[in-house]
Design an enzyme around this catalytic site. Sequence first.
Site, PDB file in Angstrom:
ATOM      1  N   ASP A 136      -1.085  -7.977  -2.475  1.00  0.00           N
ATOM      2  CA  ASP A 136      -1.428  -6.743  -3.184  1.00  0.00           C
ATOM      3  C   ASP A 136      -2.751  -6.162  -2.702  1.00  0.00           C
ATOM      4  O   ASP A 136      -3.793  -6.279  -3.373  1.00  0.00           O
ATOM      5  CB  ASP A 136      -1.474  -7.014  -4.684  1.00  0.00           C
ATOM      6  CG  ASP A 136      -0.121  -7.437  -5.233  1.00  0.00           C
ATOM      7  OD1 ASP A 136       0.887  -7.199  -4.546  1.00  0.00           O
ATOM      8  OD2 ASP A 136      -0.076  -7.992  -6.338  1.00  0.00           O
ATOM      9  N   HIS A 180       4.594   0.153   1.279  1.00  0.00           N
ATOM     10  CA  HIS A 180       4.860  -0.299  -0.090  1.00  0.00           C
ATOM     11  C   HIS A 180       3.772   0.256  -0.997  1.00  0.00           C
ATOM     12  O   HIS A 180       2.634   0.466  -0.554  1.00  0.00           O
ATOM     13  CB  HIS A 180       4.871  -1.838  -0.136  1.00  0.00           C
ATOM     14  CG  HIS A 180       5.278  -2.412  -1.458  1.00  0.00           C
ATOM     15  ND1 HIS A 180       6.270  -1.870  -2.235  1.00  0.00           N
ATOM     16  CD2 HIS A 180       4.824  -3.489  -2.149  1.00  0.00           C
ATOM     17  CE1 HIS A 180       6.413  -2.598  -3.334  1.00  0.00           C
ATOM     18  NE2 HIS A 180       5.546  -3.586  -3.302  1.00  0.00           N
ATOM     19  N   ASP A 208      -1.610 -15.842  -7.574  1.00  0.00           N
ATOM     20  CA  ASP A 208      -1.308 -14.423  -7.712  1.00  0.00           C
ATOM     21  C   ASP A 208      -2.624 -13.711  -8.042  1.00  0.00           C
ATOM     22  O   ASP A 208      -3.023 -13.622  -9.197  1.00  0.00           O
ATOM     23  CB  ASP A 208      -0.278 -14.234  -8.824  1.00  0.00           C
ATOM     24  CG  ASP A 208       0.088 -12.766  -9.037  1.00  0.00           C
ATOM     25  OD1 ASP A 208      -0.486 -11.896  -8.344  1.00  0.00           O
ATOM     26  OD2 ASP A 208       0.936 -12.487  -9.903  1.00  0.00           O
ATOM     27  N   ASP A 242       9.106 -12.734  -4.315  1.00  0.00           N
ATOM     28  CA  ASP A 242       7.735 -12.425  -4.745  1.00  0.00           C
ATOM     29  C   ASP A 242       7.348 -13.414  -5.846  1.00  0.00           C
ATOM     30  O   ASP A 242       8.184 -14.191  -6.329  1.00  0.00           O
ATOM     31  CB  ASP A 242       7.696 -10.988  -5.254  1.00  0.00           C
ATOM     32  CG  ASP A 242       6.288 -10.419  -5.383  1.00  0.00           C
ATOM     33  OD1 ASP A 242       5.322 -11.132  -5.040  1.00  0.00           O
ATOM     34  OD2 ASP A 242       6.160  -9.263  -5.824  1.00  0.00           O
ATOM     35  N   ARG A 278       5.891 -14.175  -0.421  1.00  0.00           N
ATOM     36  CA  ARG A 278       4.454 -13.973  -0.606  1.00  0.00           C
ATOM     37  C   ARG A 278       3.708 -15.288  -0.477  1.00  0.00           C
ATOM     38  O   ARG A 278       2.658 -15.355   0.132  1.00  0.00           O
ATOM     39  CB  ARG A 278       4.159 -13.317  -1.966  1.00  0.00           C
ATOM     40  CG  ARG A 278       2.713 -12.853  -2.087  1.00  0.00           C
ATOM     41  CD  ARG A 278       2.495 -11.939  -3.276  1.00  0.00           C
ATOM     42  NE  ARG A 278       2.579 -12.643  -4.546  1.00  0.00           N
ATOM     43  CZ  ARG A 278       2.306 -12.077  -5.726  1.00  0.00           C
ATOM     44  NH1 ARG A 278       1.957 -10.798  -5.792  1.00  0.00           N
ATOM     45  NH2 ARG A 278       2.422 -12.766  -6.846  1.00  0.00           N
ATOM     46  N   ASP A 315      12.459  -3.032  -5.840  1.00  0.00           N
ATOM     47  CA  ASP A 315      11.600  -3.976  -6.553  1.00  0.00           C
ATOM     48  C   ASP A 315      12.258  -4.354  -7.882  1.00  0.00           C
ATOM     49  O   ASP A 315      13.450  -4.100  -8.107  1.00  0.00           O
ATOM     50  CB  ASP A 315      10.214  -3.344  -6.734  1.00  0.00           C
ATOM     51  CG  ASP A 315       9.080  -4.357  -6.754  1.00  0.00           C
ATOM     52  OD1 ASP A 315       9.243  -5.412  -7.411  1.00  0.00           O
ATOM     53  OD2 ASP A 315       8.033  -4.101  -6.144  1.00  0.00           O
TER      54      ASP A 315
END
Length: 926
Positions: free
Chosen positions: A627, A685, A293, A552, A611, A439
Amino acid sequence: MATFTERMGPVLLFWLGLCLSGTWAVDKGNFKTCDQSAFCKRQRAITPGESPYRALLETMELTNTKLTLQLINDNNKVRLLLELYRLQGNITRVKINELKPLKPRYEVPDVLIREPPTEPLSLLSQDENGVVLSLGAESQRVIVSARPFRLDIVEGRDVLMSLNSRGLLGFEHLRMRKDTFSYKVTSTVASVWDNIKRVFSSSQADPEADNKEATDPPSQVETTKEEEEKVEDGMWEETFKSHTDSKPNGPSAVSLDFSLPGVEHVYGIPEHADTLKLKTTDSGDPYRLYNLDVFQYELYNPMALYGSVPVMLAHNAQRTTGIFWLNAAETWVDISSNTAGKTVFGKMLDYVQGSSETPQTDVRWISESGIIDVFLMLGPTPREVFSQYASLTGTQAFPPLASLGYHQCRWNYNDQEDVRAVDAGFDEHDIPYDFIWLDIEHTDGKRYFTWDPHKFASPKEMLQGLMDKKRKMVAIVDPHIKVDTNYKIHNEIRSRGFYIKNKDGADYEGWCWPGSAGYPDFTRPDMRAWWAGQFAYDQYEGSMENLYTWNDMNEPSVFNGPEVTMHKDALHGSWEHRDMHNLYGFYVQMATAQGLIERSGGVERPFVLTRAVFAGSQRLGAVWTGDNAAEWDHLKISIPMCLSLGLVGISFCGADVGGFFKSPSSELLVRWYQTGAYQPFFRAHAHLDTPRREPWLFGPENTALIREAVRQRYTFLPYWYQLFYHAYQTGEPVMRPLWVEYPQDPATFALDDEFLLGRDLLVHPVTEEGARGVTAYLPGKDEVWFDIHTFQKHNGVQNLYIPVTMSSIPVFQRGGSIIPRKLRVRRSSACMEDDPYTLYVALDNRRTAEGELYIDDGHTFNFEKREFIHRKFSFTNNVLSSVNLEPDAQFTTKSWVERIIILGASKPSKITLRTAGKLLVLLFTI
């Protein structure tokens, strides 16, 4: 016990610091370099050309389908077992494991769709220096050299690929730990040592000569200075920042080098925010494959990101090959080239001076644990490599048609009224969309499978409102579970023992959005089956058939873990997390997709966005690039990122339109919509703290530009759907680099600012701020390309300068193609189901063209029962004809072909239609 504030303090300060400072950038100090990763540093320090491994030819066994052969490390006398298979479809598989490991080493399950079928091997020759085997196809041979061990795959007089040609094979055998100072042989250790002696004495021809170290157990042996340094070097324990990784199994890394003669261009090994053509790594870190991440990733470097697909393609004008390294542990990939850094002039000088140096790329794979299990896909064409990889790991899942439309998302739509207002805004501004997304804030306190009781008090009412307009919703379901005894999901997972364990055997807990969280062990089939059951309508309260799922944070993300992920010494049953880290997200998406299938009784196709990905994730749904940021360079990098994923099977890829972090200018937002409209997954997004950016919030001129881009997407939905059906059938990428279709044209080999959709649409998005023009390369000798907006004709093999305005989206249709479109754009794809088709017939220089049309119900698995229409159109001799490609398939549609637009035709005197034995004169315009 620490309070919530005490435990969450570092995480809260982390986010607060970002918001206060206004800085959105990755902290590279949170993530390891190769030098900080002990096994990578050790393996990378091996000196080329000094391989200690030799092949023991006397141990060779050859059956009709497999070669087995022992290798020995002359430094430590440890033996390895090499297995070589010839697989159907021009693939060679090489496995290397310890001959007699102290315990089993991890071999990746569930990624291969079946045990690959084999083809015969035969011995051609053998002497004391090696053996030569026939691979059966096109004079292919494999040459195994004995001292040092080396493996070459040869076709005719050409070496296609060499293994261990640089002598960088490394295989850290499992061993018992020696105490830092001294240790006594206890009865237990002595018993284990006796077993090891028996193993070695039974497996080696000369244990006295080849494994003297193993003949007697060491007792009261002082550790040497060299051994102390190895311990400090992270062999048995490693610390990064405040985290210590206990390594109960000690060093277990594996590595192997591959040489690719004649190759200057290699691609793949996503996910990295980098150019399509992979760069050499001699002067920096290797490319890293370790699902992480990464908070607003940095561009143009080899850092790990959310996904890891250990597949590399090599290409030159003569051949395309691929390497699939089946290992789910942390992996680093080094790339070097003997032409790296040479200018075009330097290469020309080599030619003039008669240099005979053949270009070569060398690649080295390094993984922390597991075995060496590598598939060498020998092409020779790009399409054959795609087919070979698909035969191993499967093809892209065939998505529901609606998922190819436009998706509207942000973190987060506030409540049901907000959802209703946004939905109405699309109607008011005449912009189509298919999915609106929720979300993490839609849940009850970050408890997944729940709804906030105040903001989303009646989710079925909300979903029914969308369904009435033939629209759908996606809600997020993350794999970290809030530790809360009042939460049903947590209680059931804990009671069933489904959580991953820490090294001491207790449930592993980390910190993520809910605070303290447990992490279900998705590697367990029973856990995945239970998870799938939670999507049933009677379990997932408030869900309906038009609610789909987003996974996610499934790297997995652990805010207070090492490198923001799970501790490697956490346990999945008897296996450590380090062995299978890169598989976790794959299993999460697998269980979720299965849940969406089961809730409909196996009728409906799922849509699941993930993801984190691994090899085989293409079978499960879609992926996005994580992201990103509202910056022009992030818009540009979305193209090579999705191209790279497509090359390794994952076609359903997209980037957050507009950028997740920061606020785009109106120009950037418009250009991103124009680019995203021609990428496979099309979703806007934005981050929680960014200003709202629905398409109508930037003034009427920009709203009109965005509307036009989205509407263009919807007109091409028949073509998109056909491309995804083809990807499902063949494994070929939907969005592809130009070299895939023009493999002999060196001008295409490094292009990554334009791309092809299928074979017939070439797209060169405008990705430069303030651009007044772009230069697009149009490939193909003797080919022509038609601007889809002006119908202007251009010859191939040229760099075409295209003046652009803010409304420009440079797209070209290849001459010789027929593309179906639907020109009546409505509020969603389902509303267009029965609308007519328009065929765009672009003639080549021979005045011919061909194309296809695929139609089914758009959402069920009934196409597997052959309920579809698949027709081929051909235009030749001024006649357009249609042939049924699947005569035994049956499907009825209310759609019809309403218009045919022919590009590049001369003016006709009349046009007639022959159908069902009748001849009709048609109206036409020029």
